[in-house]
Write an enzyme that holds these catalytic residues in place. Structure first.
Site, PDB file in Angstrom:
ATOM      1  N   ASP A 225       0.852  -1.193   0.000  1.00 12.18           N
ATOM      2  CA  ASP A 225       0.000   0.000   0.000  1.00 12.18           C
ATOM      3  C   ASP A 225       0.887   1.241   0.000  1.00 12.18           C
ATOM      4  O   ASP A 225       1.797   1.357   0.801  1.00 12.18           O
ATOM      5  CB  ASP A 225      -0.885  -0.019   1.265  1.00 12.18           C
ATOM      6  CG  ASP A 225      -2.072   0.906   1.143  1.00 12.18           C
ATOM      7  OD1 ASP A 225      -3.191   0.390   1.053  1.00 12.18           O
ATOM      8  OD2 ASP A 225      -1.873   2.125   1.146  1.00 12.18           O
ATOM      9  N   HIS A 316      -7.896  -2.531  -9.984  1.00  7.23           N
ATOM     10  CA  HIS A 316      -7.727  -1.377  -9.092  1.00  7.23           C
ATOM     11  C   HIS A 316      -6.610  -0.465  -9.596  1.00  7.23           C
ATOM     12  O   HIS A 316      -6.740   0.755  -9.577  1.00  7.23           O
ATOM     13  CB  HIS A 316      -7.431  -1.856  -7.673  1.00  7.23           C
ATOM     14  CG  HIS A 316      -7.352  -0.748  -6.671  1.00  7.23           C
ATOM     15  ND1 HIS A 316      -8.462  -0.074  -6.209  1.00  7.23           N
ATOM     16  CD2 HIS A 316      -6.290  -0.178  -6.047  1.00  7.23           C
ATOM     17  CE1 HIS A 316      -8.092   0.849  -5.336  1.00  7.23           C
ATOM     18  NE2 HIS A 316      -6.775   0.806  -5.228  1.00  7.23           N
TER      19      HIS A 316
END
Lengths: 407, 207
Positions: A225, A316
């Site tokens: 992330d 994504h």
């Protein structure tokens, strides 16, 4: 990333003068490589001894607040507060006076003025406290807010719960010790009464056993992330993070908070190939499915043997990629894994934190694309949303928000 | 710093105290930062006190470091609060604080803690406070403090309180202290009488 020698270095000289053990003169970890421990402790994390990490200090005073573009610490408590109903500009001024003084002391490893357990502040552990105002603070103070400071538009994926939404004020408290965080939060929130009362609290964590300056964290879906974050060190990126004065105040920024619940039970049923397809990236190293390393650009044109894009149209990574140079923002998110309220095993997700000079201009277009179509949406649900204006920093003798409150 | 006196000679302590002054100027709230002016409040003070040089630099006499007062919303006869902090004496002579005043309170007393019938109670320190030469005296909840009574105005958190300390020789030192929200300092107060138990937000005071 403005780091200067913390006051601890000076404090240590007094300690030496007083014949007590000298503390090492620490500077922000964000700008100085970890040094070998001078302590006797053999326990190290990321090449730095535990004792040294405990004493690391980040600068409170400076043109910009800490806790934005510095290396993310392991533990977060994010507290939103609401001003008292009768609060006015004087209330806000007094609150900022209290918080400025309290935060300066806490980040320096000292207790607050009223602190009866200053020992809990003695390990600053890179503590940062970042102060932001919601729209309510500007209204109470009769101060013109930044033009972008409004609730985000409603997105069709949202299932917002009011208990995680909005707030007149926010304190982002981060440190590499959860005890340090807990103590700072307790002092700052109780010290804010009766001017402001707590609205919601979100606690989060990152991997503490990680050289956070060199590696990105993983979220609880197992994904890396924060890849390709803008950085203040790049002159092209800097105005994406810090307002240069063209939108609101120079050295301010905006904070978008999105509490994103993860359906880990459903995720358990997805195999690794499916997970990588959803993301458009490899799980092992975060590289795009079209190859390279984590930092390689995805090749959105590449086709698989079956003629379909290697990186799915609704993956994504494709949907979240900037379609224009300004559609970027600094992500500084934290995982949460709270006790479940029902019969489920997990109440887990991501406290998504994004800093950018203009959330409406930079963040909203990306969020809109993701809300329209993103394979990840099957597994993730935004359940809380808030936007705050992060004030510019202040110098010694000044107060956070001072220029706004002086007139 | 308050524990350094037994370790250091006076010169070193004075040096440390000066550093502390520089270091504590860290908040935007100038109120918490103590000293800082002193005047010869009583005519002829210097003449009656050869121990303190009349030409001494104001602020070098006595300072109140990290001074703060408990915020209170009430005013009137029964409204009161306490002032806390670290009194620092950089001189080589003990300083005897005999009183204090502030425009915000009708009555100001120097208080200390004693045991009374197994309970800690506050009472007026009849002898005032002695701040040792080259040393400090801690004013803290549950210990010595300056008691402000008959408050004429509320003391909201984040505001400042001006307090003037008066020494035995008549020297006056005025400090600005920061009002802070504080849950404690609810001790009982015994003004020369049996202790009264507090139930309010501040110390009780039997008048």
């Amino acid at each position: 990333m403005t780091g200067r020698v913390g006051r601890r270095a000076l404090v240590s000289s007094i300690g030496a003068l007083a014949g007590t053990a000298a503390l090492s003169g620490c500077v922000s970890r964000a700008e100085t490589p970890p040094t070998r421990s001078r302590s006797e402790s053999g326990s190290t994390v990321g090449g730095t001894s535990v004792a040294d990490r405990a004493q690391e200090v980040r600068s409170f005073f400076g043109p910009r607040q800490s806790g934005v573009d510095d290396v993310p610490q392991a533990f977060l408590t994010l507290v939103a507060l609401d001003l008292a109903p009768d609060a006015d500009r004087d209330t806000l001024r007094r609150l900022m006076a209290v918080w400025t003084d309290d935060i300066a002391r806490l980040m320096d490893g000292r207790g607050t003025l009223t602190d009866q357990e200053p020992e809990l502040a003695a390990r600053p552990a890179s503590l940062t406290v970042t102060v932001g105002w919601g729209r309510g603070a500007f209204e109470a103070g009769g101060i013109t807010p930044p033009p972008w400071l409004t609730p985000l538009p409603a997105f069709q994926i949202d299932q917002l719960q009011d208990r995680w939404n909005d707030g007149d004020l926010v304190l982002q408290v981060c440190a590499d010790s959860p005890v340090t965080v807990a103590h700072a939060v307790r002092r700052l929130v109780t010290g804010a009464a009766p001017m402001a009362v707590q609205r919601w609290v979100q606690r989060g964590f990152r991997e503490p056993l990680l050289d956070a300056g060199a590696e990105r964290m993983r979220n609880l879906l197992g994904q890396i992330d924060g890849t390709v974050n803008p950085t203040s060190d790049d002159p092209h990126d800097e105005p994406l993070i810090w307002d240069d004065g063209s939108t609101w105040l120079e050295h301010s920024t905006g904070l978008v908070v999105r509490r994103i619940a993860m359906d880990l039970d459903r995720w358990d049923r997805a195999d690794r190939r499916s997970r990588e397809h959803i993301m458009g990236r490899r799980l092992a190293d975060g590289a795009p499915l079209t190859g390279g390393t984590e930092l390689s650009p995805p090749d959105l044109e590449a086709l698989a043997e079956d003629g379909f894009p290697l990186i799915d149209t609704f993956s994504h990574v494709r949907r979240s990629m900037a379609q224009a140079p300004h559609e970027r923002f600094l992500r500084r998110s934290y995982n949460y894994d709270d006790p479940p309220s029902g019969t489920g095993v997990s109440d887990a997700g991501l406290i998504f934190l994004a800093f950018c000079a203009d959330p409406v201009h930079q963040f909203v277009p990306v969020q809109r694309r993701l809300a329209e179509a993103d394979l990840l949406n099957v597994y993730t649900t935004p359940i809380g949303s808030a936007v705050f204006a992060v004030l510019p920093g202040c110098r010694e003798g000044e107060m956070l928000g001072g220029p706004l409150l002086s007139s | 710093m308050r524990t350094t006196r037994s370790v250091l000679g006076p010169a070193a302590v004075a040096a440390a105290a000066v550093l502390t002054l520089g270091l504590t100027g860290c908040g935007a709230d100038p109120a918490g930062e103590g000293p800082i002016s002193s005047t010869d409040g009583a005519p002829g003070a210097a003449a009656t006190s050869p121990a303190v040089a009349p030409t001494v630099d104001p602020g070098d006499v006595l300072t109140l470091e990290d001074g703060w007062a408990k915020a209170v919303a009430d005013t009137g006869e029964h409204a009161m609060t306490g002032v806390f902090g670290i009194l620092t004496n950089p001189t080589d002579t003990d300083i005897h604080v005999v009183g204090a005043r502030t425009p915000m309170a009708g009555l100001v007393e120097l208080h200390e803690t004693t045991m009374d019938g197994g309970a800690m109670v506050m009472r007026e320190a009849q002898g005032g406070f002695i701040v040792p030469a080259g040393g400090t005296l801690l004013l803290e909840p549950g210990g010595r403090h300056i008691m402000l009574m008959e408050l004429t105005e509320p003391v909201p958190a984040g505001s400042t309180v001006e307090i003037t300390l008066i020494t035995e020789d008549g020297t006056e030192v005025t400090a600005s202290v920061a009002a802070r929200t504080f849950a404690g300092a609810e001790e009982t107060y015994a003004p020369g009488q049996p202790a009264h138990t507090s139930t309010g937000a501040t110390e009780t005071h039997s008048s």
